[in-house]
Design an enzyme around this catalytic site. Structure first.
Site, PDB file in Angstrom:
ATOM      1  CD  GLU A 524      -2.918   1.268   0.324  1.00 42.92           C
ATOM      2  OE1 GLU A 524      -3.015   0.376  -0.549  1.00 42.92           O
ATOM      3  OE2 GLU A 524      -3.659   2.270   0.355  1.00 42.92           O
ATOM      4  CB  THR A 635      -9.778   8.963 -10.769  1.00 46.24           C
ATOM      5  OG1 THR A 635      -8.607   8.552 -10.087  1.00 46.24           O
ATOM      6  CG2 THR A 635     -10.970   8.942  -9.832  1.00 46.24           C
TER       7      THR A 635
HETATM    8  C1  DMJ Z   1     -10.157   3.900  -7.022  1.00 45.95           C
HETATM    9  O1  DMJ Z   1     -11.401   4.028  -6.477  1.00 45.95           O
HETATM   10  C2  DMJ Z   1      -9.755   5.131  -7.761  1.00 45.95           C
HETATM   11  O2  DMJ Z   1      -8.680   4.825  -8.578  1.00 45.95           O
HETATM   12  C3  DMJ Z   1      -9.387   6.264  -6.858  1.00 45.95           C
HETATM   13  O3  DMJ Z   1      -8.933   7.370  -7.553  1.00 45.95           O
HETATM   14  C4  DMJ Z   1      -8.326   5.831  -5.910  1.00 45.95           C
HETATM   15  N1  DMJ Z   1      -8.588   4.593  -5.271  1.00 45.95           N
HETATM   16  C5  DMJ Z   1      -9.188   3.500  -5.950  1.00 45.95           C
HETATM   17  C6  DMJ Z   1      -8.282   2.405  -6.454  1.00 45.95           C
HETATM   18  O4  DMJ Z   1      -7.152   2.184  -5.771  1.00 45.95           O
END
Ligand code: DMJ
Length: 675
Positions: A524, A635
């Site tokens: 992580e 994202t």
């Molecule tokens: C997702 O929900 C998206 O990529 C977000 O921007 C960050 N975290 C998670 C994946 O790790």
């Protein structure tokens, strides 16, 4: 039949003209006359549409302008061109078609599948022909030639270290009038096709188990075979894995599964009357983004209506003194608030800064400007405040509009704010200069103050807390390799080369964080000190929850460089996922990537379907499938079309008059083709 029988009255009594057609001929004769006239009209229009030389060669000003309108509406009306005639709800299973006020209500999935297959086949053949013709202008082969078992035979990066997109511009130019490829895979190499098929089967395994054990729930517990829900989804069952997984299913061609998920959304995804506290950011990126992506790809207006419905439920969160939204909203009451832990109730940069792609697009496809206005307000507030050393802190107080604690990060709490600056510019067909400038400025300071090089030569983004660097990089921050390289390809020198090289270097570091673990999956967060490099230190940093960011950067860099190392690294991740995360009931995260036999966390995250598997599939697919020239990924890896460039943008820029004219012409053309 003689002419005197067709026009008997005329011939017998020429002096009685004019007389009505009713009196002039019998009904059969009128029908025949109608056919003759129709034939004449057909011939005239046929000449205009099918003989291009006559369009320009002879003086036909009025017909020329008619043709121009036709051409115009062809361009602006892809929603109608791509899809077969819409289907009424009850007709889907019978395969009948029925038109509803020009809206596309339901696609026929089998016809769509056939259509997609046919289009993919035609495109592959045409592309091959084009590439053959264009080989002279391509400085290198677009696809690496031979492969070992792992798909690697050495780098095919261009000798000048350049970017593939630049060199193949001629091919791209010639392909640009096509409808975007949104399904299939394309790559002709058997080895790559086999890898793509492996990823496709992973999706099937993840989806089928979710459908069996947790259908309608947010996520799956793949070991205990039941539903799971994180606090970001509140207390309800909103089918997060369905909404997040749908576009991946479509892209991979799982049409039966897609249809089942689509119908679930239509029948069950409804926030009216729900009393639950949801994360505004997560609901936007997963639900609004996922639904809008499905709308763009399929043209099914149900997805647009659902996206609108959900986004409207988020709007009360923006009713703060500054317009900077709160993090959490109670859907039932419309009350909103921030997390208590977030710098005295501040809003979070990566949350309020990650709404623009979805909200701007939503305004364009619904015609409702309110969503765009919310984004514009956020930008104005951000711009008004002086930034410490030019950096963007992760917290902003929604009452005062002032920055909170001086914590700056390319990982958690900051990440996608930077991503959305770049992608807002790209999504707007590079017309949003404000977003571009903000991105360039933000990167200038972030790169200048946070980029570090380890003793061993690894490049990484450090974090900053109260003016002190913390030499830690989150897994989340690994998206920045792809972002910098993508941004670099669109910027001018000297930023161009600098950002592309940085993107490659960061992605290399992130791969190292995977390679230095026993599971070959990354932690992580990882740290850099005299003692360790690219490894987690604390036990609460050692987990892997099926995150996509490292693979996301492999995918983007593969598309931009065609360096086979990115496919190799992606394949390493596939093998590690299969070895450690696959269980009979789906895929699980791990509690410690450094353990030889890691404990599994029993959660199949919805972003595994939305992002991790999608990026892996695209990594082993042809460049034209969800091309980076035509789409920006939100994202959560939901592709949204680029305005003007991508005909699937489906914005409301089609004037109603254009639509009417288009329909007249398209029906006329269809009539011609059936004669
Ligand atoms: C997702 O929900 C998206 O990529 C977000 O921007 C960050 N975290 C998670 C994946 O790790």
């Amino acid at each position: 039949m003689g002419l005197e029988n067709i026009l008997p009255t005329y011939h017998r009594s020429p002096t009685k003209l004019p007389i009505s057609l009713n009196k002039l001929c019998r009904s059969k004769e009128r029908v025949l006359l109608g056919f003759v006239c129709f034939g004449l009209v057909v011939a005239c229009f046929g000449t205009v549409f099918f003989l291009p030389e006559l369009r320009t060669g002879i003086a036909l000003p009025s017909l020329n302008s008619v043709y121009k309108v036709y051409e115009h509406v062809q361009k602006v009306g892809p929603e109608f061109i791509l899809q077969l005639p819409p289907l009424a709800k009850d007709d889907i299973h019978e395969g009948k078609s029925q038109q509803h006020h020009g809206q596309i209500d339901k696609p026929d999935f089998h016809l769509l599948e056939d259509q997609a297959r046919l289009r993919a086949k035609i495109e592959t053949e045409e592309r091959l022909e084009l590439e053959q013709n264009q080989l002279k202008v391509l400085p290198k082969p677009m696809i690496p030639s031979s492969k070992s078992e792992t798909g690697v035979s050495g780098s095919t990066t261009q000798p000048d270290g350049g970017i593939k997109g630049e060199s193949s511009v001629t091919v791209r130019d010639q392909l640009k009038n096509r409808l975007p490829m949104v399904q299939g895979g394309g790559d002709l190499e058997p080895d790559i096709r086999a890898k793509r098929e492996t990823v496709r089967k992973m999706m099937k395994h993840a989806w089928d188990n979710y459908a069996t054990y947790a259908w309608g729930k947010n996520e799956l517990r793949p070991i205990s075979h039941k539903g799971h829900s994180a606090s970001i989804f509140g207390s309800g069952n909103f089918g997060a894995s369905i909404v997040d997984g749908l576009d991946t299913l479509y892209i991979m061609g799982f049409m039966d599964e897609f249809k089942r998920g689509r119908d679930w959304v239509e029948e069950n995804l409804n926030l009216t009357g729900v009393s639950s506290e949801l994360s505004v950011f997560e609901t936007n990126i997963r639900f609004v983004g996922g639904l809008l992506s499905c709308f763009a790809i399929t043209g099914d207006s149900m997805f647009r209506e659902k996206a609108l419905h959900i986004a409207e439920k988020l709007l009360p969160a923006f009713n703060t003194l500054t317009g900077i939204p709160h993090a959490l909203i109670n859907i039932g009451t419309g009350t909103s608030k921030n997390y208590a832990w977030a710098s005295s109730g501040s809003s979070i940069l990566s949350e309020f800064g990650t709404m623009s792609l979805e909200f701007n697009y939503l305004s364009d496809v619904t015609g409702n400007p309110v969503f765009r206005q919310k984004i514009e307000q956020i930008i104005q507030v951000i711009k008004k405040q002086d930034r410490p050393d030019g950096l963007y802190p992760n917290y902003l107080n929604p009452k005062t509009g002032r920055w909170g604690q001086q914590h700056i990060s390319m990982g958690a709490l900051g990440d996608s704010f930077y991503e959305y600056l770049l992608k807002s510019w790209l999504q707007s067909a590079k017309t949003n200069d404000e977003a571009k400038q903000m991105y360039v400025d933000a990167m200038d300071t972030a790169v200048g103050k946070l980029i570090q090089k380890s003793n061993g030569g690894l490049t990484y983004f450090a974090e900053m807390k109260f003016n002190r660097l913390e030499h830690k990089m989150d897994h989340l921050a690994c998206f920045s390799g792809g972002m910098l390289a993508l941004g670099g390809t669109h910027l001018e020198e000297p930023l161009k080369s600098k950002h592309i090289e940085l993107g490659k270097a960061i992605t290399h570091t992130c791969h190292e964080s995977y390679d230095r673990s026993s599971t070959k999956l990354g932690p992580e967060a990882f740290r850099f000190s005299d003692a360790i490099e690219a490894k987690a230190l604390k036990s609460n940093e050692k987990y892997y929850i099926l995150r996509p960011e490292v693979i996301e950067s492999y995918f983007v860099l593969w598309r931009l460089t065609h360096d086979v190392r990115y496919r190799q690294w992606g394949w390493e991740a596939v093998q590690a996922l299969e070895k450690h995360c696959r269980v009979d009931g789906g895929y699980t995260g791990l509690k410690n990537v450094y353990s030889d036999e890691p404990t599994q966390d029993d959660v199949q995250q919805s972003f595994f379907l939305a992002e991790t598997l999608k990026y892996l599939y695209l990594l082993f697919s042809d460049d034209e499938l969800i091309s980076l020239d035509e789409w920006v990924f939100n994202t959560e890896a939901h592709p949204l079309p680029i305005k003007k460039v991508n005909p699937l943008y489906r914005g409301k820029f089609v004037k109603y008059s254009d639509y009417v004219v288009y329909n007249v012409f398209i029906h006329f053309k269809m009539l011609l083709m059936t004669i």
